[in-house]
Scaffold this active site. Structure first.
Site, PDB file in Angstrom:
ATOM      1  N   CYS A  27       0.768  -1.023   0.132  1.00 22.51           N
ATOM      2  CA  CYS A  27       0.090  -0.043   0.006  1.00 22.51           C
ATOM      3  C   CYS A  27       0.775   1.325  -0.104  1.00 22.51           C
ATOM      4  CB  CYS A  27      -0.904   0.060   1.262  1.00 22.51           C
ATOM      5  SG  CYS A  27      -2.327  -1.327   1.020  1.00 22.51           S
ATOM      6  N   HIS A  71     -12.240   9.641  -9.362  1.00 23.23           N
ATOM      7  CA  HIS A  71     -11.157   9.768 -10.215  1.00 23.23           C
ATOM      8  C   HIS A  71      -9.986  10.873  -9.795  1.00 23.23           C
ATOM      9  CE1 HIS A  71     -13.919   7.139 -12.303  1.00 23.23           C
ATOM     10  NE2 HIS A  71     -12.804   6.961 -13.056  1.00 23.23           N
ATOM     11  N   GLU A 110     -13.379  -0.314   0.900  1.00 19.13           N
ATOM     12  CA  GLU A 110     -12.187  -0.148  -0.003  1.00 19.13           C
ATOM     13  C   GLU A 110     -11.988  -1.294  -1.002  1.00 19.13           C
ATOM     14  OE1 GLU A 110      -7.994  -0.887   1.838  1.00 19.13           O
ATOM     15  OE2 GLU A 110      -9.003   0.728   2.773  1.00 19.13           O
TER      16      GLU A 110
END
Length: 125
Positions: A27, A71, A110
């Site tokens: 991550c 986005h 997530e």
């Protein structure tokens, strides 16, 4: 009449990297996620409308935040320099609660198996 609990789901896509993970953690690299956000509200039904809150009002309240998150690279947003699900949930709560007093919970997913629930500073609506 009782209290009703409502949930409205919104999806957004974002990229991030976590800045406080150990070296070599996956991550720590930039990656994208398809987030699922649940906005939960709680309250008594208005007898005139038959609703606690219009779902469209929840969508409209989140629209400015979606414009920032969707986005986009989350790390570039003030307050999301280390955008864990916990931080994202609190970030969204702090921006929605003033306009949605019935807000009782934010859930940020997530992945389909990993998410976070946030209920405000004291854990109560």
């Amino acid at each position: 009449m009782g209290v009703h609990k409502l949930a409205h789901i919104i999806r957004f896509e974002s990229a991030r990297k976590l800045t406080r993970v150990p070296a070599g953690h996956p991550c720590g690299r930039v990656y994208g996620l398809a987030f699922r956000l649940e906005i939960h509200v709680e309250g008594k039904m208005d007898l005139a409308t038959g609703m606690v809150v219009d779902f469209n009002a929840l969508e409209e309240a989140f629209a400015p935040l979606k414009a920032e998150l969707d986005h986009n690279y989350l790390n570039d947003l003030p307050g999301l320099e280390n955008p864990t699900s916990e931080i994202i949930a609190r970030w969204i709560w702090e921006r929605l609660k003033p306009d949605l007093p019935a807000l009782s919970e934010i859930r940020v997913w997530e992945t389909c198996t990993a998410g976070c629930v946030y209920r405000g500073e004291d854990g109560t609506p």
